[in-house]
Enzyme design. Sequence first.
Site, PDB file in Angstrom:
ATOM      1  N   GLU A 257     -48.515 -87.897  71.797  1.00 52.04           N
ATOM      2  CA  GLU A 257     -48.058 -88.067  70.413  1.00 52.04           C
ATOM      3  C   GLU A 257     -46.622 -88.555  70.406  1.00 52.04           C
ATOM      4  OE1 GLU A 257     -48.230 -84.695  67.869  1.00 52.04           O
ATOM      5  OE2 GLU A 257     -50.281 -84.161  68.397  1.00 52.04           O
ATOM      6  N   GLU A 311     -51.292 -87.310  55.760  1.00 58.37           N
ATOM      7  CA  GLU A 311     -52.259 -86.219  55.560  1.00 58.37           C
ATOM      8  C   GLU A 311     -51.674 -85.185  54.607  1.00 58.37           C
ATOM      9  OE1 GLU A 311     -53.918 -85.112  59.602  1.00 58.37           O
ATOM     10  OE2 GLU A 311     -52.440 -86.646  60.121  1.00 58.37           O
ATOM     11  N   LYS A 314     -51.256 -81.061  55.429  1.00 58.32           N
ATOM     12  CA  LYS A 314     -50.511 -80.528  56.567  1.00 58.32           C
ATOM     13  C   LYS A 314     -49.411 -79.597  56.070  1.00 58.32           C
ATOM     14  CE  LYS A 314     -50.014 -82.305  60.374  1.00 58.32           C
ATOM     15  NZ  LYS A 314     -49.441 -82.994  61.552  1.00 58.32           N
ATOM     16  N   GLU A 320     -44.013 -83.807  57.663  1.00 57.20           N
ATOM     17  CA  GLU A 320     -45.307 -83.585  58.302  1.00 57.20           C
ATOM     18  C   GLU A 320     -46.435 -84.341  57.603  1.00 57.20           C
ATOM     19  OE1 GLU A 320     -46.287 -81.686  61.139  1.00 57.20           O
ATOM     20  OE2 GLU A 320     -44.156 -82.001  61.495  1.00 57.20           O
TER      21      GLU A 320
END
Length: 366
Positions: A257, A311, A314, A320
Amino acid sequence: MDLLILDVTGFLFLGHVESLGINYGQVGNNLPPPEKVLDLLRSLRITKARIYDTNPQILTAFANSGVELVVTVENDMLGTLMNPQQALQWVNSRIKPYVPATRITGIAVGNEVFTGGDTTLIANLVPTMVSIHGALVQLGLDQYIQVSTPSSLAVLAESYPPSAGSFQPELTAIMSQFLQFLQTTKAPFWINAYPYFAYKDEPNNISLDYVLFNPNAGMLDPYTKLRYDNMLYAQVDAVIFASARLGFGGIEVRVSETGWPSKGDQNEVGATVANAATYNRNLLRRQLRGEGTPLRPNMRVEAYLFALFNEDMKPGPTSERNYGLYQPDLTMAYNVGLSALGSTSSTSSASISLTSSAPHQRWETL
């Protein structure tokens, strides 16, 4: 596959990407179905993907697509799958029914377990990996599927300079077992590395150009005399040095990541669209050149961008929920200048690979 890249000046050039990844996250209530995601990947000629579960909808949707998948054992499953019979049952039910139509090439056992603070999970990790690998051997799948686990850079006690890289003292024993497993099975060390966190925490002490891969004077490791012009490569080499300190110098380190948020809270310095686009675009450039780190210049770094989508579910700070290249409605959050040429002009088998959503953990910076 040929890829058309648009740089910051608008200049178009061709290149081959064989080692770049993007995260396919699923922590949202408005994300497109797997079939639509597959369409998006195909439109970009993406041939590798990684998800953080064994979602049967995704495994089914990706059948006969040619897309390679790495799937994940959730952290809360480790205690159960440490048992070899349970591991065999899991592989028989979660993996075997989908292959070979779905090209599962890896199993990530947990995520950032070493730095999660759960001593039971840490103790269970390597035995679970051994049990799952043993199940793959029994079923004749071990030659196709690698087993590893993604770690936070917080596993390092020292990372500056890279040659001083060392693991946290309390992890030394378990890390030796883990590295032995990787060496024996020829699997990679996966690391989640975010230069963004370093800059956010110390914007007055860390060069923005250094963390964004922009031109800069760089940093000279006083012991190796190797010069680093970006933080990500320094982080990778720090992990390589830490592994070598325990006697495992030949293991490949891959970045499972890395990314940069396009939006953040007031205290999240540097979380902007411009910085996110620059980080990902510059990383893409490096991948096009097939670069290695200063320590291993002839071994290209395999790196996975975080993330494919923003997203909305999250937890944590605003950043985030804003790592995605795309919005859930499939519009671009920002443009990194990447588009795929049509298959009629395809001349190579280059690929972009993807990983799935995972919690980010802060690590001590260079």
